[in-house]
Write a protein that holds these residues in place. Structure first.
Motif: not given
Length: 120
Positions: A81, A84-92
């Motif tokens: 998690t 995944i969260e680290r890359y989700r934040r970058r995408a956001e």
């Protein structure tokens, strides 16, 4: 750490293993027989799936008298998690910057007249 992360993602690539993990997360510890009950496969097949999950660190087995319950190891899910969260934040963040650029472009186009000159 990356090796464990790779093994965990690889183990969860199979829908049956994902379902086993989901059931352990929802219902708590269970025996191989209890986990195998809803499937139209042998105990041996479920045991093989559990072995893959165990090698990935996602589950562990213990001994409770005659029972051998399978336990979900949530720490590995936390590791996944976090990744995944680290890359989700970058995408956001990138999408946020794109939204700002598009809003500026829309505002610039809206402030020009039909012939392309600034409206007064």
């Amino acid at each position: 750490m990356t090796d464990q992360l790779s093994r965990a993602f690889q183990a969860l690539a199979d829908p049956t293993r994902r379902d086993l993990v989901a059931r352990l997360a929802a219902d708590g510890d269970a025996t191989v027989g209890e986990l195998a009950a809803p499937y139209d496969v042998s105990l041996q097949a479920v045991s093989k799936h559990l072995k893959v999950l165990e090698e990935a660190g996602l589950v562990s087995r213990s001994r409770d008298a005659q029972r051998r319950p399978v336990h979900l190891e949530a720490e590995v899910l936390d590791l996944m998690t976090g990744w995944i969260e680290r890359y989700r934040r970058r995408a956001e963040e990138r999408f946020g910057r794109l939204d700002a650029v598009l809003a500026d472009m829309e505002h610039s186009e809206g402030s020009q007249g039909s012939d392309g000159e600034e409206a007064s």
